[in-house]
Design a protein around this motif. Structure first.
Motif: not given
Length: 227
Positions: A126-154
């Motif tokens: 539930t809190g993974t989005l807080g690890m970095g910048r996450y982005f998504g693409l939505r369908s016309e009705d607003g549904r989250l179709m896909a996502m990708t983001g940043e996790r570990m940083q070193l």
């Protein structure tokens, strides 16, 4: 000159440098806060380090260790999963794709968790989005179709993670656009993107290679919990 050797144990180095504030440490053991991700790391893989990891793992919880080190898990720990993964690094220039995704926020956590649970791109909570910048693409009705983001940083390295698409939206180049976008942002920050992919996932590996990623090393993602 980038020290890529830290990627042999990326979680340990992230948790003892850039992302120390996101986790807990006990001697030679560290882990991210449980609500963020179950991932942890060890300075060395011996009985003493595993003993120091034990108080960081709540009852009924487990921790995932990603490492190039070959080791034996102590008898007082149970191995739930051991998955071989390729670690891929992209040192090539990343063009910004035509598709511009939306940045996900805490309000998107439920939809993101539902997508990750259904498609299993790797550990996601539930809190993974807080690890970095996450982005998504939505369908016309607003549904989250896909996502990708940043996790570990070193150091000068940032991990691209949670690459996933609902099955009904696959074949549209959404994952390609998202990985390209996130990788370009990372490169613009003066950092090098890397990612992990199951060795059996030939389709994803081929996609990442087209985007300029190359296999650096094979690691193992091992999920363990105290007996």
């Amino acid at each position: 000159m980038i020290d890529f050797s830290v990627l042999d144990d990326p979680a340990w180095h992230a948790l003892t440098t850039d992302q120390a504030a996101l986790g807990q440490r006990n001697g030679a053991a560290a882990r991210f806060r449980a609500e963020l991700t179950p991932i942890g790391g060890l300075a060395r893989y011996d009985a003493e380090a595993f003993a120091e990891l034990r108080p960081l793992v709540a009852p009924e919880d487990a921790v995932g260790l990603v490492s190039a080190t070959h080791y034996r898990v102590p008898a007082d720990w149970e191995v739930l999963q051991a998955v071989p993964v390729f670690q891929m690094v992209c040192e090539a220039a990343q063009p910004i794709p035509d598709i511009v995704p939306v940045q996900l926020t805490a309000a998107d956590a439920e939809a993101a968790l539902e997508l990750a649970t259904a498609t299993e791109p790797g550990p996601f909570r539930t809190g993974t989005l807080g690890m970095g910048r996450y982005f998504g693409l939505r369908s016309e009705d607003g549904r989250l179709m896909a996502m990708t983001g940043e996790r570990m940083q070193l150091g000068q390295l940032t991990e691209v993670s949670a690459v996933c698409t609902w099955p009904e939206f696959r074949g549209r180049g959404l994952a390609k656009a998202l990985v390209s976008y996130v990788s370009a942002l990372i490169a613009a920050d003066g950092r090098v993107p890397f990612l992990h992919v199951k060795t059996e996932n030939a389709g994803a590996i081929a996609l990442y290679e087209k985007l300029g990623f190359a296999v650096r090393k094979e690691l193992t993602f091992t999920v363990v919990r105290p007996r």
